[in-house]
Write an enzyme that holds these catalytic residues in place. Sequence first.
Site, PDB file in Angstrom:
ATOM      1  N   GLN A  20     112.560 -43.689  27.128  1.00 44.72           N
ATOM      2  CA  GLN A  20     112.515 -44.436  25.865  1.00 44.72           C
ATOM      3  C   GLN A  20     113.218 -43.696  24.733  1.00 44.72           C
ATOM      4  OE1 GLN A  20     109.191 -47.232  24.818  1.00 44.72           O
ATOM      5  NE2 GLN A  20     108.011 -45.689  25.894  1.00 44.72           N
ATOM      6  N   LEU A  21     112.814 -42.458  24.486  1.00 37.76           N
ATOM      7  CA  LEU A  21     113.412 -41.707  23.394  1.00 37.76           C
ATOM      8  C   LEU A  21     114.839 -41.275  23.717  1.00 37.76           C
ATOM      9  CD1 LEU A  21     113.291 -40.376  20.651  1.00 37.76           C
ATOM     10  CD2 LEU A  21     112.133 -38.411  21.702  1.00 37.76           C
ATOM     11  N   ALA A  67     109.842 -35.474  30.599  1.00 41.83           N
ATOM     12  CA  ALA A  67     108.418 -35.126  30.714  1.00 41.83           C
ATOM     13  C   ALA A  67     107.746 -36.036  31.732  1.00 41.83           C
ATOM     14  CB  ALA A  67     107.715 -35.262  29.365  1.00 41.83           C
ATOM     15  N   TYR A  68     106.631 -35.561  32.256  1.00 42.07           N
ATOM     16  CA  TYR A  68     105.767 -36.393  33.097  1.00 42.07           C
ATOM     17  C   TYR A  68     104.737 -37.001  32.163  1.00 42.07           C
ATOM     18  CZ  TYR A  68     103.050 -37.924  37.135  1.00 42.07           C
ATOM     19  OH  TYR A  68     102.406 -38.687  38.073  1.00 42.07           O
ATOM     20  N   THR A  69     104.895 -38.291  31.837  1.00 46.12           N
ATOM     21  CA  THR A  69     104.106 -38.915  30.778  1.00 46.12           C
ATOM     22  C   THR A  69     103.029 -39.868  31.286  1.00 46.12           C
ATOM     23  OG1 THR A  69     105.751 -40.688  30.580  1.00 46.12           O
ATOM     24  CG2 THR A  69     106.029 -38.755  29.158  1.00 46.12           C
ATOM     25  N   TYR A 132      97.427 -34.384  30.889  1.00 44.02           N
ATOM     26  CA  TYR A 132      98.723 -34.629  30.246  1.00 44.02           C
ATOM     27  C   TYR A 132      98.819 -33.894  28.914  1.00 44.02           C
ATOM     28  CZ  TYR A 132     102.149 -37.029  27.336  1.00 44.02           C
ATOM     29  OH  TYR A 132     103.172 -37.295  26.461  1.00 44.02           O
ATOM     30  N   LYS A 136     101.306 -30.652  27.880  1.00 38.49           N
ATOM     31  CA  LYS A 136     102.250 -30.738  26.754  1.00 38.49           C
ATOM     32  C   LYS A 136     101.959 -29.649  25.721  1.00 38.49           C
ATOM     33  CE  LYS A 136     105.079 -33.289  26.071  1.00 38.49           C
ATOM     34  NZ  LYS A 136     106.516 -33.175  26.401  1.00 38.49           N
TER      35      LYS A 136
END
Length: 294
Positions: A20-21, A67-69, A132, A136
């Site tokens: 997305q980003l 990242a693993y989101t 998560y 992070k």
Amino acid sequence: MWKIEGKNTKKIMITGSSGQLGSALKFLNNNYLLAPLDKSQLDVVNKEKVFRTVKQIKPDYIIHTAAYTKVDESEIYIKKAIQVNCIGTENIALACKKFNAVMVYISTDYIFDGKKGMPYTEQDMPSPVNIYGYTKFIGEQIVRSVLNKYIVVRSSWLYGGQGKSFVNTILELAKKNSEIRVVDDQIGCPTYVMDLAEAIFQLIKAEVYGVYHASNSGYCSWYQFAREILKCTGNKDTLLIPVTSKELNRLARRPANSSLINTKGVYQLREWKDALYEYIQRHTAVNENIMFNI
């Protein structure tokens, strides 16, 4: 092979460019020389590949969006979350140190436990309540321990780029269901990725370092967010049913109120409703039958 585009003298490498980003950063560009890399081009867990790639590109900045989101899945696939969010971040940070690049690390509101009862500032102490958020936060600590020049950008509830988002999910559910159950006891800041991308470029342009919060202004519950989504698409037929987190029974615990506030200036993102309306207007088509083209 990556494609470098732009006219600015600064070269920016983007990890996770298909997310997305990452996709929003590519779209905005701001005339920087961009080297966007998706997972197929760069697995951040592969340290040798990371070093080889950074050495070849020679970026001034690396925006680390990879990242693993998957919040719930992180509770099951803990090793995967650690590999991507901790080891992958360390690989990028070490490469930045070796090849003299500034790292922009994208973090999350989920590093907080949500017990403060009001928006979190950059100075508040993190205390994650799920795997998560924990991975992070460890990523943040790695970046700050390895590098002197870094930008940590914490944001929340992203929507608007490629891939799955809450906005698109609600719109899709509204096409197929007369009722939608949405949790109403989790508070946060919906953030349009185009606004977040612009804030990141502003930080790079200003050449400032440290920890920054970047979310659209204001806050709401997921239920209120869903209600606004349907409102701005003209949908009066779908019934939203508020439920509690306990009723929803998700695998990972979520913070009750993880809303963020930016106290450092440099930029101020617009109110979340304004950003949402712009996204809906740009990315949906509404016909007389209230059908949505996402």
